[in-house]
Structure formats: structure tokens, C-alpha cells
Design a protein around this motif. Structure first.
Motif, mmCIF file in Angstrom:
data_model
loop_
_atom_site.group_PDB
_atom_site.id
_atom_site.type_symbol
_atom_site.label_atom_id
_atom_site.label_comp_id
_atom_site.label_asym_id
_atom_site.label_seq_id
_atom_site.Cartn_x
_atom_site.Cartn_y
_atom_site.Cartn_z
ATOM 1 N N PRO A 1 7.338 -4.363 5.467
ATOM 2 C CA PRO A 1 6.990 -5.607 4.770
ATOM 3 C C PRO A 1 6.775 -6.758 5.739
ATOM 4 N N ASN A 2 5.963 -7.712 5.308
ATOM 5 C CA ASN A 2 5.819 -8.978 6.032
ATOM 6 C C ASN A 2 5.380 -10.025 5.020
ATOM 7 N N ALA A 3 6.113 -11.119 4.918
ATOM 8 C CA ALA A 3 5.820 -12.154 3.928
ATOM 9 C C ALA A 3 4.540 -12.924 4.241
ATOM 10 N N SER A 4 3.978 -12.715 5.419
ATOM 11 C CA SER A 4 2.684 -13.298 5.761
ATOM 12 C C SER A 4 1.615 -12.297 5.321
ATOM 13 N N PHE A 5 0.885 -12.642 4.269
ATOM 14 C CA PHE A 5 -0.071 -11.732 3.649
ATOM 15 C C PHE A 5 -1.029 -11.144 4.685
ATOM 16 N N GLY A 6 -1.193 -9.825 4.618
ATOM 17 C CA GLY A 6 -2.103 -9.123 5.512
ATOM 18 C C GLY A 6 -1.432 -8.526 6.728
ATOM 19 N N LEU A 7 -0.158 -8.862 6.977
ATOM 20 C CA LEU A 7 0.531 -8.353 8.160
ATOM 21 C C LEU A 7 1.479 -7.205 7.851
ATOM 22 N N GLY A 8 1.803 -6.975 6.587
ATOM 23 C CA GLY A 8 2.647 -5.847 6.208
ATOM 24 C C GLY A 8 1.804 -4.592 6.048
ATOM 25 N N SER A 9 2.454 -3.494 5.689
ATOM 26 C CA SER A 9 1.739 -2.232 5.470
ATOM 27 C C SER A 9 0.684 -2.392 4.390
ATOM 28 N N ASN A 10 -0.465 -1.763 4.597
ATOM 29 C CA ASN A 10 -1.563 -1.765 3.627
ATOM 30 C C ASN A 10 -1.498 -0.455 2.863
ATOM 31 N N LEU A 11 -1.239 -0.518 1.541
ATOM 32 C CA LEU A 11 -1.185 0.695 0.722
ATOM 33 C C LEU A 11 -2.581 1.271 0.476
ATOM 34 N N ASN B 1 -3.942 -3.854 -0.478
ATOM 35 C CA ASN B 1 -2.667 -4.073 -1.183
ATOM 36 C C ASN B 1 -1.580 -4.106 -0.113
ATOM 37 N N TYR B 2 -1.049 -5.298 0.192
ATOM 38 C CA TYR B 2 -0.118 -5.458 1.303
ATOM 39 C C TYR B 2 1.332 -5.564 0.836
ATOM 40 N N GLU C 1 17.753 0.961 -6.303
ATOM 41 C CA GLU C 1 18.588 0.422 -5.228
ATOM 42 C C GLU C 1 17.870 -0.720 -4.509
ATOM 43 N N TYR C 2 16.552 -0.621 -4.428
ATOM 44 C CA TYR C 2 15.731 -1.592 -3.704
ATOM 45 C C TYR C 2 14.484 -1.900 -4.526
ATOM 46 N N CYS C 3 13.721 -2.898 -4.066
ATOM 47 C CA CYS C 3 12.420 -3.146 -4.671
ATOM 48 C C CYS C 3 11.386 -3.400 -3.581
ATOM 49 N N LEU C 4 10.161 -3.027 -3.885
ATOM 50 C CA LEU C 4 9.022 -3.189 -2.994
ATOM 51 C C LEU C 4 8.051 -4.138 -3.679
ATOM 52 N N VAL C 5 7.678 -5.231 -3.007
ATOM 53 C CA VAL C 5 6.743 -6.198 -3.570
ATOM 54 C C VAL C 5 5.416 -6.057 -2.828
ATOM 55 N N VAL C 6 4.355 -5.862 -3.616
ATOM 56 C CA VAL C 6 3.012 -5.672 -3.071
ATOM 57 C C VAL C 6 2.111 -6.770 -3.633
ATOM 58 N N VAL C 7 1.303 -7.394 -2.771
ATOM 59 C CA VAL C 7 0.387 -8.455 -3.178
ATOM 60 C C VAL C 7 -1.027 -8.066 -2.757
ATOM 61 N N ARG C 8 -1.972 -8.394 -3.633
ATOM 62 C CA ARG C 8 -3.390 -8.155 -3.324
ATOM 63 C C ARG C 8 -4.199 -9.281 -3.925
ATOM 64 N N ALA C 9 -5.365 -9.547 -3.358
ATOM 65 C CA ALA C 9 -6.304 -10.449 -4.009
ATOM 66 C C ALA C 9 -6.693 -9.782 -5.318
ATOM 67 N N SER C 10 -6.753 -10.531 -6.401
ATOM 68 C CA SER C 10 -6.982 -9.930 -7.722
ATOM 69 C C SER C 10 -8.316 -9.212 -7.821
ATOM 70 N N THR C 11 -9.243 -9.493 -6.918
ATOM 71 C CA THR C 11 -10.531 -8.801 -6.940
ATOM 72 C C THR C 11 -10.453 -7.404 -6.333
ATOM 73 N N SER C 12 -9.382 -7.095 -5.601
ATOM 74 C CA SER C 12 -9.199 -5.761 -5.024
ATOM 75 C C SER C 12 -8.579 -4.829 -6.054
ATOM 76 N N SER C 13 -8.922 -3.550 -5.979
ATOM 77 C CA SER C 13 -8.309 -2.600 -6.907
ATOM 78 C C SER C 13 -6.894 -2.261 -6.442
ATOM 79 N N ALA C 14 -6.048 -1.898 -7.380
ATOM 80 C CA ALA C 14 -4.632 -1.651 -7.100
ATOM 81 C C ALA C 14 -4.424 -0.296 -6.444
ATOM 82 N N SER C 15 -3.427 -0.215 -5.580
ATOM 83 C CA SER C 15 -2.976 1.035 -4.965
ATOM 84 C C SER C 15 -1.475 1.132 -5.162
ATOM 85 N N LEU C 16 -0.989 2.335 -5.401
ATOM 86 C CA LEU C 16 0.431 2.562 -5.646
ATOM 87 C C LEU C 16 1.138 3.039 -4.382
#
Length: 192
Positions: free
Chosen positions: A78-88, A92-93, A54-69
């Protein structure tokens, strides 16, 4: 007590019959076709094709950071300004949570690789999120390096041979040089 029990049963049945099933299914088809469309010094724009959530969640991280689900039952901001949205976790923002297929992420560092992950999810009748984390769309891209401030100068041409011509110049302060040639008397194009 019997009246309360009967009333509760009627309310639950009405809720279920209204299409608000409490048992949402995890999506089965992930988003795909992630395409980076515009690359900036401090931003990345990209599009994708939706899966069957029904929806999608987009998560961005610096490639040097390990991934979180994302975790089922968790609601993220969410916040399109990197670093201001929830941190998984592990930086991983969450940058997007909606039904669309494109976005721009800002507040990125220049000359840095970022990884984008897109998770499809459903929400049940009680507002609980169910994320497809076994399969998801992902891709990475660098932001642009800082633009040079000094261009090349002193261009000279020598060796007008039919097969070889030599070009010499003094480089500017960019890390690389791009020479654009074409068969014409003038060139007015600019690289992008």
C-alpha cells in the motif's frame, strides 16, 4: 527416515495447536458505512466501519477505469500517495492495508471522480491472504476543481420590494457563484 517423519508430524501438530491454523477462512462480513469526510483539490479523506476480517485492503481508482479485484494468495504494497502502491490492474491502486478505519489519499487529480473499494481479508498461518471479494464496501467522490483566482466584483442591489430584491454583480473566474444571504446588518461567514 522414520525419525524425520515423526519430527515433521510433531512440528505440524505444534503449529496447529499454537493457533496458527494454516486454513484461514475468508471473512463473511464486508466493511460498510464509507463516508467521505474531507474533500481537497488533490486528496480525499474517508472513514469506514470494519467487517469481520483481520485486516482490510483499500483500493482506489479513477472512476473511469474498470475495477480489478485482489487475488487470494497475493500480497500487495500500500501507499497513500495514489499511483505508488501495488496496481491490481486497470490502474486500481492499493492505498491502505491494515486494521484501521480512516485514511487520506493524496496525489489525486483535481475535478476527477475516484472510486474507493474496501476489502476485508484474513491471513493464514503461512502468510497467505484470503480476500472477501463477493461483497465489499464501495463509494465514489469527486476531488475539488481548481479554486478560482478572481472573485466577484461590482455588487449592486436594486428593487427593494418587500418580496423581491435584485442583486447584480460581475462574476469572477469560477465556474459557479454562491450568494449567501441572512437577516442581519453584516455577514462575516465564509463558505467551506
Amino acid at each position: 527416515m522414520k525419525k524425520f517423519s515423526t519430527l515433521l508430524t510433531v512440528l505440524v501438530l505444534a503449529f496447529l495447536l499454537a493457533g496458527n491454523s494454516a486454513a484461514a477462512q475468508v471473512p463473511t462480513v464486508p466493511a460498510n458505512n464509507l463516508t467521505f469526510t474531507t474533500i481537497g483539490l488533490n486528496s480525499l479523506s474517508f472513514t469506514w466501519t470494519r467487517g469481520n476480517g483481520e485486516y482490510c485492503l483499500v483500493v482506489v481508482r479513477a472512476s473511469t477505469s474498470s475495477a480489478s479485484l485482489p487475488s487470494n494468495g497475493s500480497n500487495y504494497s500500500p501507499n497513500a500517495s495514489f499511483g505508488l502502491g501495488s496496481n491490481l490492474g486497470n490502474l486500481n491502486y492499493v492505498v491502505y492495508e491494515s486494521v484501521g478505519t480512516s485514511m487520506t489519499v493524496s496525489n489525486l487529480l483535481s475535478n476527477t471522480s475516484y472510486t474507493v473499494r474496501i476489502y476485508e481479508f484474513n491471513i493464514d498461518g503461512f502468510g497467505i491472504e484470503y480476500y472477501l471479494t463477493s461483497s465489499y464496501e464501495t463509494g465514489s467522490h469527486y476531488t475539488l476543481a481548481t479554486a478560482p483566482t478572481v472573485g466577484p466584483s461590482g455588487i449592486t442591489v436594486s428593487g427593494y420590494d418587500a418580496a423581491i430584491t435584485t442583486f447584480n454583480w460581475t462574476g469572477g473566474n469560477g465556474a459557479y457563484h454562491l450568494a449567501a444571504l441572512r437577516q442581519s446588518t453584516s455577514y462575516t461567514g465564509y463558505p467551506t
